[in-house]
Design a protein around this motif. Structure first.
Motif: not given
Length: 175
Positions: A19-32, A79-83
């Motif tokens: 139930a969301s418009y999903i926005v995938t942003l670049l970058g992350c604070c981790y290096r998994c 909803t924001f996701t990404g990294g």
């Protein structure tokens, strides 16, 4: 760790299941070590190119159009996701403001690894209708080995979220 400047969008989509418009942003604070989105999380180091910076007003207008075109299912959040979008909180706050300015009945959601200060987590709680926090490991040595970061802030933030009274903030939502 993230090496990114202003928020850049990798992709957007509507999800009826979420139930969301999903926005995938670049970058992350981790290096998994096990990252399933390496080219997104380690941008710009990965060398891939994406949509780039999208002004908040343009992103929200696009969300409105795509949600309308999506039809039947009710989309309730952007909803924001990404990294990990937590590194772009000022941009997410700007988008939330634009949602209000454009008069849309949409909440804000975030999917994060939870590596944030207490003040930042309080801002996220005040802003978001939905929050997904993924704990990579509970042991500090294992978390550091997997992500390159200590687990203390993540566990503190998970405890904060789990003990919050949903009535304490009007915008605080479900998990």
């Amino acid at each position: 760790m993230c090496r990114v400047g202003r928020a850049e969008v990798a992709a957007t989509m509507c999800s009826g299941t979420l139930a969301s418009y999903i926005v995938t942003l670049l970058g992350c604070c981790y290096r998994c070590l096990h990252c399933n989105a390496y080219r997104i999380s380690q941008y710009p180091r990965s060398g891939w190119h994406y949509a780039g910076y999208v002004p908040a007003a343009v992103l929200v207008a696009d969300a409105r159009e795509r949600i309308a075109a999506y039809g039947g299912r009710r989309i309730r959040t952007i909803t924001f996701t990404g990294g990990d979008p937590i590194i772009h909180l000022p941009y997410i706050e700007e988008v939330a403001g634009e949602v209000t300015r454009q008069g849309l009945d949409l909440g804000i959601g975030i999917s994060t690894g939870g590596f944030a200060t207490e003040a930042t987590m309080a801002r996220i709680v005040d802003l978001c209708r939905t929050i997904t926090l993924e704990i990579k490991a509970r042991s500090d040595p294992i978390h550091r080995a997997l992500t390159g970061a200590p687990v203390g802030p993540v566990l503190r933030n998970a405890e904060y979220l789990s003990t919050r009274d949903e009535t304490a903030s009007g915008s605080f939502g479900r998990w």
